[in-house]
Motif scaffolding. Structure first.
Motif, PDB file in Angstrom:
ATOM      1  N   LEU B  92       0.832  -1.190   0.000  1.00  0.00           N
ATOM      2  CA  LEU B  92       0.000   0.000   0.000  1.00  0.00           C
ATOM      3  C   LEU B  92       0.872   1.248   0.000  1.00  0.00           C
ATOM      4  O   LEU B  92       1.990   1.237   0.500  1.00  0.00           O
ATOM      5  N   GLN B  93       0.319   2.310  -0.595  1.00  0.00           N
ATOM      6  CA  GLN B  93       0.941   3.628  -0.437  1.00  0.00           C
ATOM      7  C   GLN B  93       0.953   3.883   1.082  1.00  0.00           C
ATOM      8  O   GLN B  93       0.007   3.557   1.754  1.00  0.00           O
ATOM      9  N   GLY B  94       2.001   4.443   1.659  1.00  0.00           N
ATOM     10  CA  GLY B  94       2.098   4.446   3.124  1.00  0.00           C
ATOM     11  C   GLY B  94       2.655   3.107   3.565  1.00  0.00           C
ATOM     12  O   GLY B  94       3.393   2.477   2.823  1.00  0.00           O
ATOM     13  N   LEU B 183       3.740  -2.374  -6.532  1.00  0.00           N
ATOM     14  CA  LEU B 183       4.367  -1.520  -5.523  1.00  0.00           C
ATOM     15  C   LEU B 183       3.860  -0.095  -5.686  1.00  0.00           C
ATOM     16  O   LEU B 183       4.062   0.529  -6.721  1.00  0.00           O
ATOM     17  N   ASP B 184       3.182   0.413  -4.644  1.00  0.00           N
ATOM     18  CA  ASP B 184       2.650   1.777  -4.706  1.00  0.00           C
ATOM     19  C   ASP B 184       3.567   2.703  -3.905  1.00  0.00           C
ATOM     20  O   ASP B 184       3.543   2.695  -2.679  1.00  0.00           O
ATOM     21  N   GLU B 185       4.348   3.473  -4.605  1.00  0.00           N
ATOM     22  CA  GLU B 185       5.295   4.426  -4.012  1.00  0.00           C
ATOM     23  C   GLU B 185       6.178   3.797  -2.931  1.00  0.00           C
ATOM     24  O   GLU B 185       6.196   4.259  -1.786  1.00  0.00           O
ATOM     25  N   PRO B 186       6.927   2.748  -3.299  1.00  0.00           N
ATOM     26  CA  PRO B 186       7.783   2.094  -2.287  1.00  0.00           C
ATOM     27  C   PRO B 186       8.921   2.989  -1.809  1.00  0.00           C
ATOM     28  O   PRO B 186       9.467   2.772  -0.737  1.00  0.00           O
TER      29      PRO B 186
HETATM   30 MG   LIG Z   1      -1.516   7.143  -5.095  1.00  0.00          MG
END
Ligand SMILES: [Mg+2]
Ligand SMILES: Nc1ncnc2c1ncn2[C@@H]1O[C@H](COP(=O)(O)OP(=O)(O)OP(=O)(O)O)[C@@H](O)[C@H]1O
Lengths: 337, 261
Positions: B92-94, B183-186
């Motif tokens: 998840l992002q975060g 991968l969301d903003e790893p």
């Molecule tokens: Mg996003």
């Protein structure tokens, strides 16, 4: 932490069983009866702390689930009356099965609800179930309730075996079995999934955990425990009536597991002890100060609730993790050698 | 009835003409994308471009209002909790961690579909349930080691610095042994060295990766292909070289890239 799970948990419970056994020979009959009551409460608080503490589902309906178990036991036991000691096993099993089924239905609805809506649903259950007894008067005998036909202790134990001791054995057999099974269950994947769902539903889904299935199973397990607890209550009181399962019972149960320490089986034990000890202590206190009968009667119902509330606040301020976290807190404050 | 692979549909994940609307807002508009096995594909675009929404479509959190998804040629109707069984994992992002579980348990939670025993074995504490638990624990330890946080196994995630928590999240995704990793903003919130290590880790993976990232150096270094979204519309697609040279991209995104994590 290796070794066999069942062996390790049994090693915990055997000394407890021996201690209970010893107490039933040492305590006077009334105290033995109180001990038996702790055992019955323990089944319920252990199941509730798993549901509310580990899975984050609040239930105000566990008193009603107990009532379901108690009435099922009474009806089954009376139907089978006089055929021997084994009927108690059958009627207890029936109580657990029926309460589990009711829990599954409530659990399916509960899995769709969160926070205050869930509390509302379980509250509705707590109100509706006792009123069923007056709707189907011919079966449940409305407010008078039913008496439960129970056999005396097995003759093999001797003709003068105290009934309270027999009750304590029965209720603690149920309580220790409940603790054993729950301890096995929550230490592995099942327990981890319960906590994962409680902490972050989206992340739990992505980890391959079905949120709805986990929540329903938590409710079902918890209901089974409440059903057993209710059945044991019927055995102890030798009767069932709607008055024995008021809404305040559900509140007491919830407060007890919070005071004991949410999600902890040790906490459930503390909670069960408090459920018996606090009302008894308040009772002897009001007896001691000699208030007028009218005032005493008014205090009778409300004072234990108030005392529980105060204890809840004090414990939460001093030990946010509940009584079960006392050991951990002390250990942390003592400097390491 | 098992649907036979469509000869026209390619292996890997394919999105065809996906559209998503939230009321009047068009979050995704006619997006097509193919992630073949083993390939690392990037998705970039300014904030609100629809990158996370694209992931949510693949994971079944958001139902597309138009278009179709296929996985290895078979129609995909994603449900979030079934994804790991299909070989898809997502961070998840975060961080998206379970605060009440230890780091090790956090990762074990992601390996549940490798378990072979069920409720009854656990209830009675049978030794086969114990063996199963030990296996999941070993897998989780291995995933943590691989992400460089093996020594943190017994801490709570919130006791770790942010960068290590992101590694734990990655370990939880990897422990499911995915064929496709989303991968969301790893790299969000990581320092330069940590981003370089992350890049090496991604390059070393043996699965396909769909990477959403604002950090251009990382995207350009690890991706073989890049899709650029702007207001939900695909505006460019190609190799890092092509994307870097594309004037439309420069205007829509690279020119506007002022945010540094
Ligand atoms: Mg996003
Ligand atoms: N569940 C939702 N309901 C309504 N609108 C949504 C929802 N999810 C996303 N949106 C909107 O869709 C648009 C795209 O959002 P999305 O989160 O996909 O952007 P993003 O590209 O991931 O942005 P960022 O780089 O900031 O993470 C935004 O305008 C957002 O507000």
């Amino acid at each position: 932490m290796t070794g066999r799970t069942w062996l390790r948990h049994l090693a915990f419970l055997l000394p407890a069983a021996v201690a209970v056994l010893a107490l039933t020979y040492l305590l006077p009959p009334f105290r033995t009866y109180q001990l038996a009551t702790v055992g019955a409460y323990l089944c319920v608080t252990a199941g509730l702390t798993v549901l509310t503490g580990l899975n984050g589902q609040l239930s105000l309906g566990h008193g009603a689930l107990m009532a379901t178990g108690a009435y099922t036991l009474a009806l089954t036991q009376n139907a089978l009356a006089g055929r021997g000691q084994w009927t108690l096993l059958v009627s207890t099993a029936a109580a657990v099965v029926v309460t589990t089924a009711v829990g599954a239905v409530i659990g399916c609805a509960a899995a769709r609800l969160r926070g205050p809506y869930l509390a509302g649903l379980t509250l509705a259950v707590a109100v509706v179930v006792p009123s069923v007894t007056s709707t189907f008067e011919s079966v449940f005998n409305s407010d008078q309730g039913l008496s439960v036909a129970l056999d005396p202790p097995p003759l093999a134990l001797g003709a003068t075996f105290p009934y309270e001791r027999w009750q304590a054995w029965l209720s603690w057999a149920g309580a220790l079995l409940t603790l054993f099974l729950l301890a096995n269950l929550v230490r592995g994947r099942f327990g981890r999934n319960l906590r994962a769902v409680r902490d972050d539903e989206a992340a739990a889904r992505l980890a391959g955990i079905s949120v709805a299935r986990t929540q329903v199973s938590a409710f079902v397990v918890s209901a089974a425990c409440a059903g057993l607890g209710g059945a044991l209550f019927a055995v102890l009181a030798q009767s069932v009536s709607p008055g024995a399962f008021p809404l305040t019972l559900s509140l007491f149960l919830l407060m007890a597991v919070v005071i004991g320490g949410l999600g902890s089986l040790t906490g459930a034990v503390c909670g069960a002890v408090l459920l018996v000890a606090l009302p008894a202590a308040t009772h002897s206190l009001t007896d001691a100060v000699h208030v007028s009968p009218a005032v005493a009667q008014r205090l009778e119902g409300n004072l234990p609730l108030a005392v529980f509330g105060v204890v809840l606040i004090v414990v939460m301020l001093a030990l946010p993790g509940g009584l079960a976290s006392l050991g951990r807190t002390l250990r942390r404050e003592r400097p390491d050698p | 009835m098992p649907s036979s692979p469509d000869s026209a549909a390619p292996p890997g994940l394919a999105l065809q003409n996906i559209g998503v609307r939230f009321g009047g807002l068009v979050a995704l508009d006619d997006v097509s994308l193919h992630v073949p096995p083993g390939r690392v594909v990037g998705v970039i675009g300014p904030n609100g471009a629809g990158k996370t929404t694209l992931f949510n479509v693949v994971c079944g959190f958001v139902a597309p209002t138009a278009g179709t998804l296929t996985l290895d040629g078979r129609p995909l109707r994603p449900q979030p909790h079934r994804l790991t069984r299909l070989g898809i994992a997502r961070t998840l992002q975060g961080v998206g961690q379970f605060a009440g579980l230890t780091v090790l348990e956090n990762v074990q939670a992601g390996a549940g579909h490798h378990a072979r025993t069920g409720f009854a074995s656990a209830l009675f504490g049978l030794s086969r349930a114990d063996r199963d638990e030990r296996r999941l624990r070993d897998e989780a330890h291995a995933a943590l080691e691989r992400c460089g946080v093996g020594h943190r196994a017994h801490l709570r995630p919130d006791a770790l610095p942010y960068a290590e928590r992101k590694r734990v999240a990655l370990a939880r995704a990897l422990v499911s042994r995915p064929r496709l990793l989303l991968l969301d903003e790893p790299a969000g919130g990581l320092g330069a060295d940590e981003i370089r290590e992350l890049g090496a880790l991604i390059t070393g993976l043996d699965c396909a990766v769909l990477l959403v990232e604002h950090h251009m150096d990382l995207v350009m270094a690890v991706c073989q292909e890049i899709l650029v979204l702007d207001f939900g519309r695909p505006v460019a697609f190609g190799t890092p070289g092509v994307i870097r040279a594309d004037p439309v991209v420069a205007e829509a995104y690279l020119g506007a890239e002022v945010e540094t994590p």
